[in-house]
Design a protein around this motif. Sequence first.
Motif, PDB file in Angstrom:
ATOM      1  N   UNK A   1       0.857  -1.226   0.000  1.00 21.18           N
ATOM      2  CA  UNK A   1       0.000   0.000   0.000  1.00 21.18           C
ATOM      3  C   UNK A   1       0.871   1.246   0.000  1.00 21.18           C
ATOM      4  N   UNK A   2       0.615   2.121  -0.914  1.00 23.30           N
ATOM      5  CA  UNK A   2       1.374   3.381  -0.927  1.00 23.30           C
ATOM      6  C   UNK A   2       1.188   4.099   0.401  1.00 23.30           C
ATOM      7  N   UNK A   3       2.223   4.760   0.844  1.00 25.55           N
ATOM      8  CA  UNK A   3       2.154   5.310   2.179  1.00 25.55           C
ATOM      9  C   UNK A   3       1.290   6.557   2.316  1.00 25.55           C
ATOM     10  N   UNK A   4       0.840   7.096   1.208  1.00 25.98           N
ATOM     11  CA  UNK A   4       0.064   8.323   1.324  1.00 25.98           C
ATOM     12  C   UNK A   4      -1.427   8.098   1.167  1.00 25.98           C
ATOM     13  N   UNK A   5      -1.855   6.843   1.182  1.00 23.98           N
ATOM     14  CA  UNK A   5      -3.295   6.610   1.091  1.00 23.98           C
ATOM     15  C   UNK A   5      -3.907   6.538   2.477  1.00 23.98           C
ATOM     16  N   UNK A   6      -5.232   6.518   2.526  1.00 27.54           N
ATOM     17  CA  UNK A   6      -5.937   6.510   3.805  1.00 27.54           C
ATOM     18  C   UNK A   6      -5.711   5.187   4.532  1.00 27.54           C
ATOM     19  N   UNK A   7      -5.839   5.253   5.834  1.00 23.51           N
ATOM     20  CA  UNK A   7      -5.774   4.026   6.631  1.00 23.51           C
ATOM     21  C   UNK A   7      -7.001   3.197   6.294  1.00 23.51           C
ATOM     22  N   UNK A   8      -6.835   1.917   6.445  1.00 25.10           N
ATOM     23  CA  UNK A   8      -7.940   1.060   6.030  1.00 25.10           C
ATOM     24  C   UNK A   8      -8.804   0.599   7.201  1.00 25.10           C
ATOM     25  N   UNK A   9      -8.302   0.745   8.437  1.00 31.03           N
ATOM     26  CA  UNK A   9      -9.134   0.208   9.527  1.00 31.03           C
ATOM     27  C   UNK A   9     -10.394   1.043   9.725  1.00 31.03           C
TER      28      UNK A   9
ATOM     29  N   UNK B   1     -13.471  13.940   6.601  1.00 28.64           N
ATOM     30  CA  UNK B   1     -12.038  13.817   6.885  1.00 28.64           C
ATOM     31  C   UNK B   1     -11.629  12.349   6.996  1.00 28.64           C
ATOM     32  N   UNK B   2     -12.513  11.543   7.576  1.00 29.10           N
ATOM     33  CA  UNK B   2     -12.185  10.117   7.718  1.00 29.10           C
ATOM     34  C   UNK B   2     -12.116   9.439   6.357  1.00 29.10           C
ATOM     35  N   UNK B   3     -12.952   9.893   5.459  1.00 27.18           N
ATOM     36  CA  UNK B   3     -12.985   9.268   4.130  1.00 27.18           C
ATOM     37  C   UNK B   3     -11.856   9.771   3.238  1.00 27.18           C
ATOM     38  N   UNK B   4     -11.277  10.910   3.604  1.00 23.23           N
ATOM     39  CA  UNK B   4     -10.265  11.514   2.747  1.00 23.23           C
ATOM     40  C   UNK B   4      -8.960  10.739   2.811  1.00 23.23           C
ATOM     41  N   UNK B   5      -8.263  10.705   1.689  1.00 27.30           N
ATOM     42  CA  UNK B   5      -6.986   9.999   1.647  1.00 27.30           C
ATOM     43  C   UNK B   5      -5.819  10.933   1.944  1.00 27.30           C
TER      44      UNK B   5
ATOM     45  N   UNK C   1      -6.184  17.407  13.231  1.00 31.16           N
ATOM     46  CA  UNK C   1      -4.915  18.094  13.332  1.00 31.16           C
ATOM     47  C   UNK C   1      -4.833  19.075  12.176  1.00 31.16           C
ATOM     48  N   UNK C   2      -4.188  20.205  12.432  1.00 30.78           N
ATOM     49  CA  UNK C   2      -4.107  21.256  11.435  1.00 30.78           C
ATOM     50  C   UNK C   2      -2.703  21.307  10.877  1.00 30.78           C
ATOM     51  N   UNK C   3      -2.596  21.379   9.572  1.00 35.13           N
ATOM     52  CA  UNK C   3      -1.290  21.370   8.925  1.00 35.13           C
ATOM     53  C   UNK C   3      -1.099  22.639   8.105  1.00 35.13           C
ATOM     54  N   UNK C   4       0.026  23.278   8.304  1.00 36.57           N
ATOM     55  CA  UNK C   4       0.370  24.449   7.496  1.00 36.57           C
ATOM     56  C   UNK C   4       1.091  23.937   6.261  1.00 36.57           C
ATOM     57  N   UNK C   5       0.434  23.997   5.138  1.00 34.71           N
ATOM     58  CA  UNK C   5       0.977  23.369   3.940  1.00 34.71           C
ATOM     59  C   UNK C   5       2.093  24.177   3.306  1.00 34.71           C
ATOM     60  N   UNK C   6       2.154  25.434   3.662  1.00 36.54           N
ATOM     61  CA  UNK C   6       3.105  26.304   2.992  1.00 36.54           C
ATOM     62  C   UNK C   6       2.347  27.245   2.067  1.00 36.54           C
ATOM     63  N   UNK C   7       1.176  26.817   1.632  1.00 31.36           N
ATOM     64  CA  UNK C   7       0.288  27.758   0.975  1.00 31.36           C
ATOM     65  C   UNK C   7      -0.467  28.479   2.079  1.00 31.36           C
ATOM     66  N   UNK C   8      -1.418  29.300   1.696  1.00 26.04           N
ATOM     67  CA  UNK C   8      -2.022  30.134   2.720  1.00 26.04           C
ATOM     68  C   UNK C   8      -3.073  29.415   3.550  1.00 26.04           C
ATOM     69  N   UNK C   9      -3.730  28.438   2.972  1.00 23.90           N
ATOM     70  CA  UNK C   9      -4.832  27.802   3.695  1.00 23.90           C
ATOM     71  C   UNK C   9      -4.372  26.603   4.532  1.00 23.90           C
ATOM     72  N   UNK C  10      -4.978  26.447   5.693  1.00 19.05           N
ATOM     73  CA  UNK C  10      -4.731  25.295   6.540  1.00 19.05           C
ATOM     74  C   UNK C  10      -5.260  24.045   5.861  1.00 19.05           C
ATOM     75  N   UNK C  11      -4.680  22.922   6.241  1.00 16.15           N
ATOM     76  CA  UNK C  11      -5.235  21.637   5.842  1.00 16.15           C
ATOM     77  C   UNK C  11      -5.527  20.862   7.109  1.00 16.15           C
ATOM     78  N   UNK C  12      -6.540  20.012   7.035  1.00 21.97           N
ATOM     79  CA  UNK C  12      -6.973  19.276   8.219  1.00 21.97           C
ATOM     80  C   UNK C  12      -6.981  17.786   7.964  1.00 21.97           C
ATOM     81  N   UNK C  13      -6.501  17.040   8.948  1.00 17.16           N
ATOM     82  CA  UNK C  13      -6.548  15.582   8.847  1.00 17.16           C
ATOM     83  C   UNK C  13      -7.101  15.040  10.149  1.00 17.16           C
TER      84      UNK C  13
END
Lengths: 152, 152
Positions: B1-9, B36-40, B78-90
Amino acid sequence: MPQHTAHSHTPVPARELIAAHGGRVTRTRIAVIEVLQAASHPLSHDEVAAALDAGGIAHDRVTLYRALEWLVEQGIARRIASGERAWHFEIRRGDDHRHAHFHCDRCGQVLCLEDIPATASAALPAGFELDRAELVLHGACADCGRNGVGAP
Amino acid sequence: MPQHTAHSHTPVPARELIAAHGGRVTRTRIAVIEVLQAASHPLSHDEVAAALDAGGIAHDRVTLYRALEWLVEQGIARRIASGERAWHFEIRRGDDHRHAHFHCDRCGQVLCLEDIPATASAALPAGFELDRAELVLHGACADCGRNGVGAP
DNA sequence: TATTTGATGCAACATTGTAGCATTAGATGA
DNA sequence: TCATCTAATGCTACAATGTTGCATCAAATA
């Protein structure tokens, strides 16, 4: 010397830096470079503007954005995403290398952590191309610390 | 499984997650968690809003900001500063740990790099308190890569 | 079902950064 | 030194992203 203070070696004169990159040597560019060179830590647009004001150097908001953008394009400065909304800018020095930064969640300042390299500890998945790594540590700086300003 | 995909549990049901944190179980919160849970990969406010629209879930811009903010406060997201202006959430999962993220400078997507921990390789100067480390790698993702969209 | 108060939805505002365009002023050569 | 060319500047507007205040609604509880 604490690792987050400015380098002590003599900076390249601003006019030379600008000319070497084929840009026009203008008041704003010179002043911005000198401000960044004198700074002990990466500055936000706002902090640069305040420094120019303090130095009596007239400037336009947009021009300042453009000057900073140009410095980054030319590789003279570097742009750091602090985790807050505004970019921070630091001048690149001769002995420069990519280092981590510290963002104080209390006072908002961004500091350089020259001793901590910004690198990934593992390879990217296949097909990915790495351009650069940005490592930002968050917490409270020495000034704010447990005993400091705004402590809970 | 590629490491950047969603968890499967199987994810924790949204209603339970919210109730466990003493919050009111509302339409928007449930939907946001499920999105968010469905997002990869981590989603921006805008991407969450688009997903809600796609799901026919009415929502207010401000309410969405507040829902996301609440999830982060509660440690659910959790909030991630992507380096662009908008936050990302996981969403945070049971087996969660702080990992690096990848920001594609071409398409703007943020991906999780589960295998790359976000940690500092050296200690902070005296007096500093570390809360967390954020490591963001920049470059081109596999989809954009050399052969991909927008390649120079 | 009535009550309480956390959450929502709306309008207004704040911050940070960009785009367009007329004008100014560095650089260059005569 | 002066004329010329065009990169930079300095406006005004605008765009993107988030925040605040406050009246209203509805989730939880009794």
